[in-house]
Design an enzyme around this catalytic site. Structure first.
Site, PDB file in Angstrom:
ATOM      1  N   TRP A 104      -3.275  -2.596   2.591  1.00  0.00           N
ATOM      2  CA  TRP A 104      -1.870  -2.308   2.753  1.00  0.00           C
ATOM      3  C   TRP A 104      -1.192  -2.861   4.041  1.00  0.00           C
ATOM      4  O   TRP A 104      -0.093  -3.285   3.845  1.00  0.00           O
ATOM      5  CB  TRP A 104      -1.365  -0.770   2.543  1.00  0.00           C
ATOM      6  CG  TRP A 104      -1.846  -0.184   1.104  1.00  0.00           C
ATOM      7  CD1 TRP A 104      -2.664   0.545   0.819  1.00  0.00           C
ATOM      8  CD2 TRP A 104      -1.492  -0.918  -0.111  1.00  0.00           C
ATOM      9  NE1 TRP A 104      -2.916   0.851  -0.470  1.00  0.00           N
ATOM     10  CE2 TRP A 104      -2.484  -0.090  -1.112  1.00  0.00           C
ATOM     11  CE3 TRP A 104      -0.784  -1.769  -0.633  1.00  0.00           C
ATOM     12  CZ2 TRP A 104      -2.135  -0.200  -2.456  1.00  0.00           C
ATOM     13  CZ3 TRP A 104      -0.493  -2.030  -2.030  1.00  0.00           C
ATOM     14  CH2 TRP A 104      -1.338  -1.319  -2.842  1.00  0.00           C
ATOM     15  N   ASP A 173       4.150   3.253   7.450  1.00  0.00           N
ATOM     16  CA  ASP A 173       4.054   3.452   5.944  1.00  0.00           C
ATOM     17  C   ASP A 173       2.939   4.575   5.728  1.00  0.00           C
ATOM     18  O   ASP A 173       2.040   4.658   6.021  1.00  0.00           O
ATOM     19  CB  ASP A 173       3.153   2.157   5.494  1.00  0.00           C
ATOM     20  CG  ASP A 173       2.845   2.140   3.968  1.00  0.00           C
ATOM     21  OD1 ASP A 173       3.055   3.323   3.246  1.00  0.00           O
ATOM     22  OD2 ASP A 173       2.135   1.270   3.438  1.00  0.00           O
ATOM     23  N   LYS A 197       2.182   8.982  -4.745  1.00  0.00           N
ATOM     24  CA  LYS A 197       1.055   9.505  -4.037  1.00  0.00           C
ATOM     25  C   LYS A 197       1.238  11.057  -3.772  1.00  0.00           C
ATOM     26  O   LYS A 197       0.516  11.867  -4.447  1.00  0.00           O
ATOM     27  CB  LYS A 197       0.663   8.709  -2.986  1.00  0.00           C
ATOM     28  CG  LYS A 197      -0.225   7.653  -2.963  1.00  0.00           C
ATOM     29  CD  LYS A 197       0.241   6.400  -3.734  1.00  0.00           C
ATOM     30  CE  LYS A 197      -0.625   5.168  -3.842  1.00  0.00           C
ATOM     31  NZ  LYS A 197      -0.212   3.935  -3.377  1.00  0.00           N
TER      32      LYS A 197
HETATM   33  C1  LIG Z   1       0.150   2.503  -2.940  1.00  0.00           C
HETATM   34  C2  LIG Z   1       0.402   2.235  -1.584  1.00  0.00           C
HETATM   35  C3  LIG Z   1       1.511   1.214  -1.435  1.00  0.00           C
HETATM   36  C4  LIG Z   1       1.877   0.181  -2.513  1.00  0.00           C
HETATM   37  O1  LIG Z   1       2.597   1.031  -3.243  1.00  0.00           O
HETATM   38  P1  LIG Z   1       3.779   0.448  -4.372  1.00  0.00           P
HETATM   39  O2  LIG Z   1       4.674   1.490  -4.715  1.00  0.00           O
HETATM   40  O3  LIG Z   1       2.892   0.254  -5.503  1.00  0.00           O
HETATM   41  O4  LIG Z   1       4.292  -0.798  -4.111  1.00  0.00           O
HETATM   42  C5  LIG Z   1       1.521   0.784   0.032  1.00  0.00           C
HETATM   43  N1  LIG Z   1       0.995   1.389   0.932  1.00  0.00           N
HETATM   44  C6  LIG Z   1       0.215   2.393   1.008  1.00  0.00           C
HETATM   45  C7  LIG Z   1      -0.475   3.174   2.128  1.00  0.00           C
HETATM   46  C8  LIG Z   1      -0.098   2.779  -0.452  1.00  0.00           C
HETATM   47  O5  LIG Z   1      -0.909   3.827  -0.675  1.00  0.00           O
END
Ligand SMILES: *Cc1c(COP(=O)(O)O)cnc(C)c1O
Length: 361
Positions: A104, A173, A197
């Site tokens: 990511w 993030d 998540k």
């Molecule tokens: C799943 C995830 C993403 C991507 O998320 P999307 O909503 O599918 O774009 C980005 N960063 C982390 C840490 C993730 O676990």
């Protein structure tokens, strides 16, 4: 309640059953008003109340200070990979620093390079992203507009136990560990997380941004991609992802009624310790992450061979332990145990791990 499988999926992921039931009722007939939740105008007083309540509950649960805006955006967490540099490096000739701890962050770095000079101050790529750095292991160029990192690496199963100590604006993030532990939001300039998540269904991304940063973007940026656009209109510049916002609100109520983030943190530590203890109990299992970098949310591990891993995943699925296959980039197994993942399911997994190791070693 019907027989539910234990869903170890990394995302979208398991949600509290009570939230699913409430959502199922509200979709058809919202609070007995004779209209379904997803049929409501986003400007109706009913939906405006939902959005306001969701915002207030995120603020309360995360203890978000008053000088931060909470935005509900679309495009997934991945859209933040370009929206952040687009806004914070606007005008050109600017730089930012990134910490590369997995898939990511790599994707975010690629997007950021479209907008400015990007310094990658640390990378654990040569050890297959099995660790995150502590503050002394990298330096941040003081000319950087911000320092970007991923608090929990969903794929590799690593997590920052303490956040970078820096005078540079922190951007994080938190997609896979938001609301899993107590966080001092005031240390950050911007936090973002895809809901799917740990907060709700796919479709909404939460952005928590300090007020004074809203002006960083300029008129060269498309209207929809400026934070200010959404902040000025309370995330109602255009039609927001109504259903996803509603679900986040219901998850926030569930979280609050279950002791809030402090209780989640305690239970998450307990749940993760059960799995790590099972990994450490034999040589049969090998955790991917270095011990000091272990994630409480996503536990990536290997068995002696790929054949045994496939067998493990299949036999687990047959007894209702679903979604244990690791990400294609590292293979192996992964147990994602977010806030809503029940402790009973973790207990069932570690029992199965012991049985499987005994039978197959
Ligand atoms: C799943 C995830 C993403 C991507 O998320 P999307 O909503 O599918 O774009 C980005 N960063 C982390 C840490 C993730 O676990």
């Amino acid at each position: 309640m019907p027989e539910r499988i234990y869903n170890f999926s990394p995302g979208p992921s398991t949600l509290p059953y009570s939230v699913l039931e409430q959502a199922a009722r509200d979709i058809v007939n919202y609070r007995d008003r004779g209209i379904g939740l997803i049929e409501l105008s986003h400007r109706s007083k009913e939906f405006m109340a939902v959005a306001e309540e969701t915002e207030a509950l995120v603020r309360e649960n995360m203890n978000v200070p008053d000088n931060y805006k909470i935005l509900f955006l679309q495009g997934g967490a991945s859209s933040q990979f370009y929206m952040i540099p687009m806004n914070f490096l606007a005008g050109g000739g600017k730089k930012a620093t990134y910490i590369n701890t997995g898939t990511w962050s790599k994707k975010a770095i690629r997007e950021a390079r479209l907008f400015g000079a990007i310094d990658v101050a640390y990378s654990s790529e040569d050890t297959t992203f099995n660790r995150v750095p502590s503050t002394g292991e990298y330096t941040v160029d003081p000319a950087s507009e911000y320092l970007y990192f991923v608090s929990n690496n969903t794929i590799y199963g690593t997590q920052f136990k303490s956040f970078p100590e820096t005078d540079t604006l922190l951007v994080c993030d938190m997609s896979s560990d938001i609301l899993s532990r107590r966080v001092d939001v005031s240390r950050f300039g911007l936090i973002f997380a895809g809901a799917q998540k740990n907060m709700g269904p796919a479709g909404v991304t939460i952005v928590i941004i300090r007020d004074d940063l809203l002006d960083r973007g300029d008129d060269s940026i498309p209207t929809m991609l400026r934070y200010k656009t959404h902040a000025d209109k309370g995330s109602m510049f255009n039609t927001p992802p109504c259903f996803a916002i509603y679900c986040v609100g219901e998850v926030m109520k569930w979280l609050k009624n279950n002791g809030g983030v402090a209780a989640m943190e305690r239970i998450n530590n307990e749940k993760a310790s059960l799995v790590y203890d099972a990994i450490d109990a034999t040589d049969f299992y090998r955790g991917h992450a270095e011990v000091g970098s272990r994630s409480m949310m996503n536990i990536s591990f290997n068995l002696p061979t790929a054949e045994l891993e496939a067998k493990f995943i299949a036999e687990a699925a047959a007894i209702g332990l679903d979604g244990l296959k690791g990400h294609r980039s590292i293979g192996g197994c992964r147990a994602s145990i977010y806030n809503a993942f029940p402790r009973d399911g973790v207990v069932r997994l570690v029992e199965f791990m012991a049985e499987f190791a005994a039978k197959n070693s």
